[in-house]
Motif scaffolding. Sequence first.
Motif, PDB file in Angstrom:
ATOM      1  N   ARG A  61     -55.124  10.750 -81.272  1.00 50.73           N
ATOM      2  CA  ARG A  61     -55.175   9.538 -80.500  1.00 50.73           C
ATOM      3  C   ARG A  61     -54.424   8.400 -81.134  1.00 50.73           C
ATOM      4  O   ARG A  61     -53.472   7.790 -80.855  1.00 50.73           O
ATOM      5  CB  ARG A  61     -56.728   8.879 -80.279  1.00 50.73           C
ATOM      6  CG  ARG A  61     -57.467   9.751 -79.208  1.00 50.73           C
ATOM      7  CD  ARG A  61     -58.774   8.887 -78.791  1.00 50.73           C
ATOM      8  NE  ARG A  61     -59.821   9.321 -80.033  1.00 50.73           N
ATOM      9  CZ  ARG A  61     -60.623  10.224 -80.191  1.00 50.73           C
ATOM     10  NH1 ARG A  61     -60.483  11.253 -79.505  1.00 50.73           N
ATOM     11  NH2 ARG A  61     -61.415  10.245 -81.380  1.00 50.73           N
ATOM     12  N   ARG A  62     -54.619   8.422 -82.685  1.00 52.51           N
ATOM     13  CA  ARG A  62     -53.878   7.384 -83.297  1.00 52.51           C
ATOM     14  C   ARG A  62     -52.495   7.910 -83.144  1.00 52.51           C
ATOM     15  O   ARG A  62     -51.448   6.747 -83.209  1.00 52.51           O
ATOM     16  CB  ARG A  62     -54.262   7.612 -84.891  1.00 52.51           C
ATOM     17  CG  ARG A  62     -55.612   7.180 -85.075  1.00 52.51           C
ATOM     18  CD  ARG A  62     -55.961   7.345 -86.584  1.00 52.51           C
ATOM     19  NE  ARG A  62     -57.019   6.851 -87.120  1.00 52.51           N
ATOM     20  CZ  ARG A  62     -57.498   6.901 -88.320  1.00 52.51           C
ATOM     21  NH1 ARG A  62     -56.970   7.283 -89.270  1.00 52.51           N
ATOM     22  NH2 ARG A  62     -58.837   6.591 -88.568  1.00 52.51           N
ATOM     23  N   THR A  76     -50.679   9.049 -80.734  1.00 47.12           N
ATOM     24  CA  THR A  76     -50.192   8.405 -79.210  1.00 47.12           C
ATOM     25  C   THR A  76     -50.256   7.026 -79.301  1.00 47.12           C
ATOM     26  O   THR A  76     -49.162   6.628 -78.835  1.00 47.12           O
ATOM     27  CB  THR A  76     -51.310   9.129 -78.323  1.00 47.12           C
ATOM     28  OG1 THR A  76     -51.451  10.467 -78.318  1.00 47.12           O
ATOM     29  CG2 THR A  76     -51.053   8.341 -76.963  1.00 47.12           C
ATOM     30  N   ARG A  77     -51.051   6.448 -80.085  1.00 48.41           N
ATOM     31  CA  ARG A  77     -51.019   4.713 -80.226  1.00 48.41           C
ATOM     32  C   ARG A  77     -49.848   4.575 -81.090  1.00 48.41           C
ATOM     33  O   ARG A  77     -48.895   3.424 -80.662  1.00 48.41           O
ATOM     34  CB  ARG A  77     -52.195   4.440 -80.714  1.00 48.41           C
ATOM     35  CG  ARG A  77     -52.510   3.090 -80.364  1.00 48.41           C
ATOM     36  CD  ARG A  77     -53.970   2.417 -80.775  1.00 48.41           C
ATOM     37  NE  ARG A  77     -54.359   3.348 -81.851  1.00 48.41           N
ATOM     38  CZ  ARG A  77     -55.665   4.019 -81.689  1.00 48.41           C
ATOM     39  NH1 ARG A  77     -56.337   4.333 -80.729  1.00 48.41           N
ATOM     40  NH2 ARG A  77     -56.100   4.734 -82.675  1.00 48.41           N
ATOM     41  N   LEU A  82     -46.683   4.905 -78.900  1.00 46.30           N
ATOM     42  CA  LEU A  82     -46.588   3.802 -77.665  1.00 46.30           C
ATOM     43  C   LEU A  82     -46.044   2.389 -78.273  1.00 46.30           C
ATOM     44  O   LEU A  82     -45.400   1.745 -77.838  1.00 46.30           O
ATOM     45  CB  LEU A  82     -47.764   3.511 -77.111  1.00 46.30           C
ATOM     46  CG  LEU A  82     -48.236   4.833 -75.962  1.00 46.30           C
ATOM     47  CD1 LEU A  82     -49.503   4.508 -75.510  1.00 46.30           C
ATOM     48  CD2 LEU A  82     -47.304   5.048 -74.822  1.00 46.30           C
ATOM     49  N   VAL A  83     -46.689   1.969 -79.635  1.00 48.33           N
ATOM     50  CA  VAL A  83     -46.537   0.952 -79.996  1.00 48.33           C
ATOM     51  C   VAL A  83     -44.913   0.995 -80.789  1.00 48.33           C
ATOM     52  O   VAL A  83     -44.126  -0.055 -80.715  1.00 48.33           O
ATOM     53  CB  VAL A  83     -47.376   0.538 -81.257  1.00 48.33           C
ATOM     54  CG1 VAL A  83     -46.718  -0.720 -82.254  1.00 48.33           C
ATOM     55  CG2 VAL A  83     -48.657   0.222 -80.616  1.00 48.33           C
TER      56      VAL A  83
END
Length: 100
Positions: free
Chosen positions: A22-23, A25-26, A29-30
């Motif tokens: 999850r981290r 993926t974030r 995106l950022v």
Amino acid sequence: MTDAADYSTGAQVRRITAEFTRRRTRLFLVFATAEGLAFVAAVLAVYVLGLTDPKSGVWIFAAIAIVGGGVLSTLLLTQIRAQQQAIRDVGGTPFPSAGR
């Protein structure tokens, strides 16, 4: 999926892996958003506002790409090392053998 009350090493490793996925993926995106904004700003500066010659503006794009690649590589390596350490901390193996 593992039960939240399951404290076995395997379950903890799976939870750590899911959290770091999850981290990551974030992070992508950022980073993609920031890199995109940097390229949009460069395009505006070079082609719309005409602050520099388009032939030399190519070097601005190259610099953004090179710096961005270095930053992304550093962030990913840092995150991968943190994940491996978290797995080691719970007694797991970051790279289990294929035979298990």
